[in-house]
Design a protein around this motif. Structure first.
Motif, mmCIF file in Angstrom:
data_model
loop_
_atom_site.group_PDB
_atom_site.id
_atom_site.type_symbol
_atom_site.label_atom_id
_atom_site.label_comp_id
_atom_site.label_asym_id
_atom_site.label_seq_id
_atom_site.Cartn_x
_atom_site.Cartn_y
_atom_site.Cartn_z
ATOM 1 N N UNK A 246 -53.104 80.793 -29.072
ATOM 2 C CA UNK A 246 -51.944 79.947 -29.358
ATOM 3 C C UNK A 246 -51.522 79.149 -28.136
ATOM 4 N N UNK A 247 -51.288 77.861 -28.363
ATOM 5 C CA UNK A 247 -50.763 76.966 -27.334
ATOM 6 C C UNK A 247 -49.312 76.665 -27.690
ATOM 7 N N UNK A 248 -48.412 77.014 -26.792
ATOM 8 C CA UNK A 248 -46.997 76.742 -27.028
ATOM 9 C C UNK A 248 -46.642 75.371 -26.482
ATOM 10 N N UNK A 249 -45.577 74.742 -27.007
ATOM 11 C CA UNK A 249 -45.155 73.481 -26.403
ATOM 12 C C UNK A 249 -44.754 72.383 -27.359
ATOM 13 N N UNK A 250 -43.916 72.694 -28.346
ATOM 14 C CA UNK A 250 -43.488 71.661 -29.288
ATOM 15 C C UNK A 250 -42.698 70.553 -28.605
ATOM 16 N N UNK A 251 -42.136 70.840 -27.420
ATOM 17 C CA UNK A 251 -41.292 69.866 -26.734
ATOM 18 C C UNK A 251 -42.068 68.978 -25.757
ATOM 19 N N UNK A 252 -43.370 69.161 -25.650
ATOM 20 C CA UNK A 252 -44.163 68.392 -24.695
ATOM 21 C C UNK A 252 -44.668 67.072 -25.296
ATOM 22 N N UNK A 253 -45.224 66.246 -24.405
ATOM 23 C CA UNK A 253 -45.813 64.983 -24.834
ATOM 24 C C UNK A 253 -47.021 65.257 -25.732
ATOM 25 N N UNK A 254 -47.124 64.620 -26.889
ATOM 26 C CA UNK A 254 -48.249 64.870 -27.800
ATOM 27 C C UNK A 254 -49.614 64.666 -27.159
ATOM 28 N N UNK A 255 -49.737 63.646 -26.302
ATOM 29 C CA UNK A 255 -51.027 63.403 -25.656
ATOM 30 C C UNK A 255 -51.421 64.561 -24.739
ATOM 31 N N UNK A 256 -50.450 65.130 -24.038
ATOM 32 C CA UNK A 256 -50.725 66.267 -23.167
ATOM 33 C C UNK A 256 -51.204 67.462 -23.989
ATOM 34 N N UNK A 257 -50.545 67.718 -25.104
ATOM 35 C CA UNK A 257 -50.959 68.818 -25.980
ATOM 36 C C UNK A 257 -52.378 68.573 -26.483
#
Length: 321
Positions: A246-257
């Motif tokens: 699992x990768x967490x991070x709904x608040x990050x930049x979509x491109x970074x994810x």
């Protein structure tokens, strides 16, 4: 070849599509008011339906986090939401309450139930209990090591999920009450759901109180809240038998994810196809992504802590008066 799933965050529709395009098998979204995030990173039923429809077209799946602790008065809303999510084609719910697990299994039998890391399942006996309750997968706390999770997987016979990207809180996830001491507002939406601003456990956002400057008797106190992006230990996690990364991070930049998903897709594919991996060929990509992620998080932390400082001043003024 053994199947190991990559699960990515989707704080918006764009992030979901980018995650899928870069190799995610599934994404998780948060239903507004139910998923331990502020409203800007949660989604409406309509937005979730858009992601589900896209996922079905590309052979992927969508999970919905409803991992807050809600009141008895909100159970009718929960039942209604679960039925609606099942009907639109969601694959699984991520829950944090045992009562919610039972209700969800009775209400929407086609949905898998995954137990949130906030339940803090840390031993074999816990896992067996949840398995017998009907839980399909357990999201393991970040505090556990590969050998501990492997032991749970082998002896409990249940699917396990671990975090590739998250934070190591000084307490267990879901057990910290700091944020609600500084802000705790009851805010109801049009459906009657209380968003409990200030309490991530009930539905609001954590104000990261632990990142503020603390001291005791004049001595600085550091409350640990470090982010991590798994790298060297990835082969050990695969060897431990984990079913989902699992990768967490709904608040990050979509491109970074998207770039983080692509990195882990490449690394995972090499491990599963060759049985080993040359980590040196990926280290520079990982380092750049880790640095970029850290800068993004720091910006958001500064913004949140400004609110904390204001709240601290308000609390101090109340104490002095």
């Amino acid at each position: 070849m053994r199947k190991v799933e990559i699960l990515a965050p989707a704080g918006n529709v764009e992030m979901a599509r980018i995650a899928f395009e870069n190799g995610a098998d599934s994404v998780y979204v948060g239903l507004a008011g139910w998923s331990r995030r502020t409203r800007e990173y949660e989604l409406t039923f309509e937005e979730i339906k858009d992601i589900v429809d896209y996922a079905e077209r590309v052979g992927k799946t969508v999970r919905v986090a409803m991992n807050t602790n809600f009141s008895s008065l909100e159970y009718p809303l929960f039942v209604s939401a679960v039925k609606r999510l099942e009907d639109m084609g969601v694959s699984a719910l991520i829950l944090n309450e045992l009562g919610a697990v039972v209700v969800a299994k009775e209400t929407a039998p086609r949905l898998e139930v995954h137990l949130s890391a906030g339940i803090n399942s840390i031993n074999v006996e816990d896992a067996i209990f949840y398995r017998d309750l009907g839980v399909d997968m357990i999201v393991m706390p970040c505090n556990l090591k590969p050998e501990e999770v492997g032991e749970i997987k082998r002896k409990a016979g249940i699917k396990v999920e671990i975090f590739l990207h998250s934070n190591t809180c000084f307490t267990y996830l879901g057990k910290c009450l700091f944020s609600s001491y500084f802000r705790y507002d009851w805010v109801y939406d049009e459906l009657g759901k209380n968003h409990f601003w200030g309490s991530p456990n009930r539905g609001g956002y954590c104000h990261r109180i632990c990142k503020a400057k603390w001291s005791y008797d004049g001595v600085p106190v550091i409350l640990r809240n470090d982010m991590f992006l798994v790298f060297d230990e990835l082969p050990k996690w695969i060897e431990a038998g984990v079913d989902c990364l699992k990768i967490q991070g709904r608040e990050y930049n979509p491109q970074l994810i998207g770039e983080i998903v692509a990195l882990y897709r490449d690394m995972l594919s090499e491990i599963l196809s060759r049985g080993e991996i040359d980590l040196s060929s990926y280290r520079e990509r990982w380092r750049i992504l880790n640095d970029t992620r850290e800068r993004e998080r720091e910006k958001r932390t500064i913004r949140v802590l400004r609110e904390v400082e204001r709240l601290q001043s308000e609390v101090a003024s109340l104490i002095t008066t």
